[in-house]
Design an enzyme around this catalytic site. Structure first.
Site, PDB file in Angstrom:
ATOM      1  CG  ASP A 106       3.324  -0.143   0.834  1.00 42.23           C
ATOM      2  OD1 ASP A 106       4.036   0.074   1.361  1.00 42.23           O
ATOM      3  OD2 ASP A 106       1.966  -0.956   1.337  1.00 42.23           O
ATOM      4  CE1 TYR A 136       0.509   4.443   5.880  1.00 41.43           C
ATOM      5  CE2 TYR A 136       1.535   3.837   8.399  1.00 41.43           C
ATOM      6  CZ  TYR A 136       1.130   4.263   7.428  1.00 41.43           C
ATOM      7  OH  TYR A 136       3.157   4.256   6.908  1.00 41.43           O
TER       8      TYR A 136
END
Length: 222
Positions: A16, A76
């Site tokens: 993103d 992540y």
């Protein structure tokens, strides 16, 4: 052009806007290079790339290697701090609400395994499937270097990191999962809400997405 030919680079995947990546992998097709030639390419790339990008290694791979489709696991980390800290910049999310980490981790258990995670997927992601296999998800306290090395005043639990590992991720998935877990940690929803979302929820049912800059793609396995 460094290699005197047109080069197309393929990365391990998209992130993103504002999301960071460490140990990111990309591949390109080029004439065979010696180790010394590859090192020269790395140095020249770093000389011309902007300050926000650094190439750590250029090395050979099998002819059929694909940086995106050969990846078997990605990890992540999302960083959060709970007291004002002028030294941590935008790489951590400032959350002033009290958080029950034990309840948040209880909710994380419902993420584990293979599920349809469309409730955390941004509309228009374009994925052929929303099924992912989450192998690890947990919050834990950590100590930033400026706290550990320079004695910046801090207490246990002032700094938290959320780690999630899966075979694949959907667009906006980690940020939406993190925002949902924060809602649970604040006591606004029970841990069982996560089970309901994964089983039958839609994107509008889940929590809001948190900002992208405290999120890091930190590991890719092949």
């Amino acid at each position: 052009m460094l290699l005197k030919t047109e080069i197309t680079i393929t990365g391990a995947g998209r992130t993103d806007t504002d999301v960071n990546a460490v140990n990111y992998v990309a591949h390109f097709d080029a004439p065979v290079m010696t180790a010394a030639e590859a090192e020269k390419v790395r140095c020249k790339l770093n000389a011309i790339l902007p300050a926000g990008i650094a190439v750590h290694e250029v090395s050979g791979a099998d002819d059929d290697f694909h940086s995106r489709f050969d990846a078997s696991e990605r990890e992540y980390r999302y960083f959060l701090h709970r007291k004002k800290d002028p030294f941590i910049g935008n790489h951590s999310y400032f959350c002033t609400y009290p958080l029950d980490v034990e309840v948040m981790n209880r909710a994380c258990r419902y993420l584990l395994g293979e599920h349809d995670f469309s409730c955390f997927e941004k509309t228009g992601g374009g994925n052929k499937t929303s099924i992912c296999n989450v192998k690890h998800a947990a919050w834990e306290p950590y100590i930033p270097d400026h706290v550990r090395l320079m004695g910046f005043p801090a207490e246990d639990g002032d700094y938290l990191v959320f780690t999630i590992r899966a075979d694949r991720f959907l667009r906006n998935m980690v940020r939406a999962v993190t925002g949902t877990l924060i809602e649970i940690g604040r006591g606004r929803k029970p841990a069982s809400w996560m089970e309901e979302l994964v089983r039958t929820g839609t994107r509008s049912d889940a929590g809001q997405s948190v900002p992208g800059s405290p999120l890091f793609l930190d590991s890719i396995k092949y």
